[in-house]
Design a protein around this motif. Sequence first.
Motif, short mmCIF file in Angstrom:
data_model
loop_
_atom_site.label_atom_id
_atom_site.label_comp_id
_atom_site.label_asym_id
_atom_site.label_seq_id
_atom_site.Cartn_x
_atom_site.Cartn_y
_atom_site.Cartn_z
N THR A 296 53.17 29.21 54.88
CA THR A 296 52.78 30.71 55.32
C THR A 296 52.33 31.44 53.80
N VAL A 297 53.48 31.16 52.77
CA VAL A 297 53.22 32.02 51.61
C VAL A 297 52.04 31.48 50.82
N SER A 298 51.66 30.06 50.95
CA SER A 298 50.65 29.43 50.25
C SER A 298 49.60 30.18 50.59
N GLY A 299 49.32 30.56 51.96
CA GLY A 299 48.04 31.16 52.46
C GLY A 299 47.85 32.81 51.85
N LEU A 300 48.78 33.22 51.02
CA LEU A 300 48.36 34.38 50.67
C LEU A 300 47.42 34.76 49.43
N VAL A 301 47.36 33.33 48.62
CA VAL A 301 46.30 33.43 47.57
C VAL A 301 44.99 33.32 48.17
N PRO A 302 44.68 32.43 49.12
CA PRO A 302 43.38 32.56 49.84
C PRO A 302 43.04 33.87 50.28
N ILE A 303 44.19 34.45 50.84
CA ILE A 303 43.87 35.66 51.61
C ILE A 303 43.52 36.89 50.53
N ALA A 304 44.15 36.58 49.32
CA ALA A 304 43.83 37.56 48.40
C ALA A 304 42.44 37.46 47.82
N THR A 305 42.18 36.29 47.76
CA THR A 305 40.68 35.96 47.35
C THR A 305 39.63 36.37 48.36
N VAL A 306 39.87 36.20 49.52
CA VAL A 306 38.67 36.58 50.68
C VAL A 306 38.75 38.03 50.62
N PHE A 307 39.87 38.97 50.47
CA PHE A 307 39.94 40.22 50.73
C PHE A 307 39.25 40.83 49.59
N GLY A 308 39.44 40.37 48.28
CA GLY A 308 38.53 40.87 47.18
C GLY A 308 37.15 40.72 47.46
N MET A 309 36.69 39.47 47.91
CA MET A 309 35.37 39.04 48.34
C MET A 309 34.94 40.30 49.47
N LEU A 310 35.72 40.52 50.29
CA LEU A 310 35.17 41.51 51.45
C LEU A 310 34.86 42.94 50.79
N VAL A 311 35.88 43.45 49.95
CA VAL A 311 35.82 44.83 49.33
C VAL A 311 34.71 44.67 48.44
N ALA A 312 34.24 44.04 47.48
CA ALA A 312 33.15 43.92 46.57
C ALA A 312 31.91 43.78 47.31
#
Length: 499
Positions: A296-312
């Motif tokens: 579960t915790v390991s998924g936080l890094v890809p989520i941060a990556t994708v969230f940054g991609m979405l906003v930009a």
Amino acid sequence: MPLTPLRLRLLVISLLTVSLLGALDHTIVATSLATVAGDLGALGQMSWIVVGYTLASTVLLPVLGKLGDMVGPRWVFLTSLAVFLLASLVCGFAQDMAQLIVARIVQGMSSAGLQLMSQTIVAQVTTPRERPRYLAIIGAAFPIAILIGPVLGGVITDYWGWSWVFWINIPFGLAALGLALVAIPHIEPGGRRRFDYAGSIAFTAALVALVLAVTWVGSIGMGAASVVAFALSAIAFAAFFLIELRTDEPIVPLRLFRSRTVSAGIALSAIIGVGLFSVTAYLPTYFQMAYRTSATVSGLVPIATVFGMLVANLATGWLVSRTGRYRVYPIIGTALAAAGLSAMSLLPVGAPLWVPMILMAVVGVGTGAFMSLVIAVVQSAAPRRETGAITATINLVRQVGSTVATAVIGGVIAVGVAAGLPGGLDASTLTPQSVHAASPALQAQVADLYGGVLAPVFAALAIVYALGIVAAVLLPVGRLSDEHDSQPAPTASTEPLTA
């Protein structure tokens, strides 16, 4: 072909819904794979649910792009959506793995038409200046699907059954179809032209052989088959390029590469596939092994990556549509991504998890800054009658780059981990759970091993993005035009700009 504001909003809602369905079809199904394969009694064929879909959607891109130019994108889009919904229905009723794989192949073929024609239709009904904003909205479907797809897939599988992973497409797809029938205007095709059958056959053979080769390269006992497939792929690609250079109506318009805008934009699109999409699948395992986190915790890094991609992605689309200036965003974006991946390659194992989260979010922001933008820029540099073909080429290089780079990175990790594991451990049976249950000393050894194997991978991807800085700098200076139908046939100096 300007639309009224209301009709344009309905069109964007319809295209976004369909794009989201297509993107979710990847991420939702991935969560339910083990359940589906177990129920159908074919765990050994599980990977073909994904491989068949991906292969079909990739192979059909240039074919559907050319068809869109010949008969009009509206009919290709509506047909693709109808076939997609029918295939979704059949997938849910599949009684064995063979039926499911065939239905998934058909679903993948139609998904390619949905993704491609959504972008083509936007290009046909908007000005180059408006296009980045609307393409960014539709392009947001991909990061949104990554964020919510796995959780949604798990909930549907656990509470409704895996058939609803496919059937959930039907009510939303029918609503999108109703909107599309009203909102998508008739777009005049480019006239009667001959279809490039020889090029289509050669390209299909080349890509099928390539995907099989990269799929088999890491499989035990498939080394010889992989080598043969690579050789066949190389021969077929050579034949394909010769055909495309000689035919008057190629499915991949190579002559458009004489335009600096087209060449630089397509290079940037390939860099996204190679530089980021390829590594995201391995990030959770890396953090579970190297940082000893839970799944579960390991998924936080890809989520941060994708969230940054979405906003930009959304921010740059809005900014470019306001100002018309676009060149600065790919330059800043590639530089940010290169810096983030360089820092990841130097990051010591054991650093607080928030550090790689921030670094990969920076990579996501950098990638999102030009993810949809380059599609709009390249479309604006191509003649109107070849909008579908050039849009297909942009998506094609991104998908092929991602597929090949994913296989290469997977091979590097497999070989590196197998070679460096302490005695008594078998790489083929190594799991995060078994490592977490081992002694602290062994956990530290495995963590250092994964850190050592992934560090050069991050460094290599940073170099890929550094090359992207060069491609971004080569984009012409200027502004996107405010005028409809301002798409000239490109030459080496053609720019989709106004002074």
